[in-house]
Scaffold this active site. Structure first.
Site, PDB file in Angstrom:
ATOM      1  N   SER A  23       0.790  -1.230   0.000  1.00  0.00           N
ATOM      2  CA  SER A  23       0.000   0.000   0.000  1.00  0.00           C
ATOM      3  C   SER A  23       0.821   1.280   0.000  1.00  0.00           C
ATOM      4  CB  SER A  23      -0.940   0.029   1.210  1.00  0.00           C
ATOM      5  OG  SER A  23      -1.860  -1.020   1.124  1.00  0.00           O
ATOM      6  N   SER A  24       2.014   1.232   0.532  1.00  0.00           N
ATOM      7  CA  SER A  24       2.819   2.450   0.617  1.00  0.00           C
ATOM      8  C   SER A  24       4.272   2.125   0.299  1.00  0.00           C
ATOM      9  CB  SER A  24       2.729   3.053   2.025  1.00  0.00           C
ATOM     10  OG  SER A  24       3.370   2.202   2.963  1.00  0.00           O
TER      11      SER A  24
END
Length: 142
Positions: A23-24
């Site tokens: 996600s990041s």
């Protein structure tokens, strides 16, 4: 149902799509074990009968939020290829995390069901056209 009974010859004639994501960018850098486990799903596809050259790895959404598929080029390609009947199976570490947005996840599931595309994660192989498999994979609409 036995996994090998779900995987039919017509599935094996199509590609095995492995969708990799974090996600990041912080997760990409710090969660290398997760990345290793995701890439290792290739071996599951080979064990089920796909040839190595049939495995399509989509990993260009690394570091992108799963909140919406709109900005993720990789998931857009995945949905398109499934819809065109190119995918025999879609693989992900936790397939319900392919899209954090429930509407995007449900859309992908419906397209998989219509295209007779299986789904694989660490827990098993699912046929999204099967009511019981949708329950087991936690993919029923709420």
């Amino acid at each position: 149902m036995n996994v090998h009974l779900k995987v039919q010859p017509h599935h094996l004639e199509r590609g095995a799509y492995l969708y990799i994501r974090q996600s990041s960018m912080r997760q990409v850098v710090e969660n290398v074990e997760s990345a290793r486990r995701q890439y290792a799903l290739r071996g599951r596809a080979v064990a089920l009968g796909w040839r190595d050259e049939q495995i399509i790895v989509i990993d260009n959404d690394q570091g992108e939020s799963g909140a919406s598929a709109a900005s993720r080029e990789g998931v857009q390609r995945l949905v398109s290829d499934v819809g065109m009947g190119h995918a025999g199976i879609v693989m992900g570490l936790e397939v319900s995390r392919l899209a954090r947005n429930n509407a995007d996840w449900q859309r992908l599931l419906e397209i998989c069901a219509l295209a007779d595309t299986l789904i694989l994660d660490e827990d098993g192989v699912y046929d999204p056209a099967s009511f019981n498999d949708r329950l087991c994979s936690g993919s029923m609409e709420q």
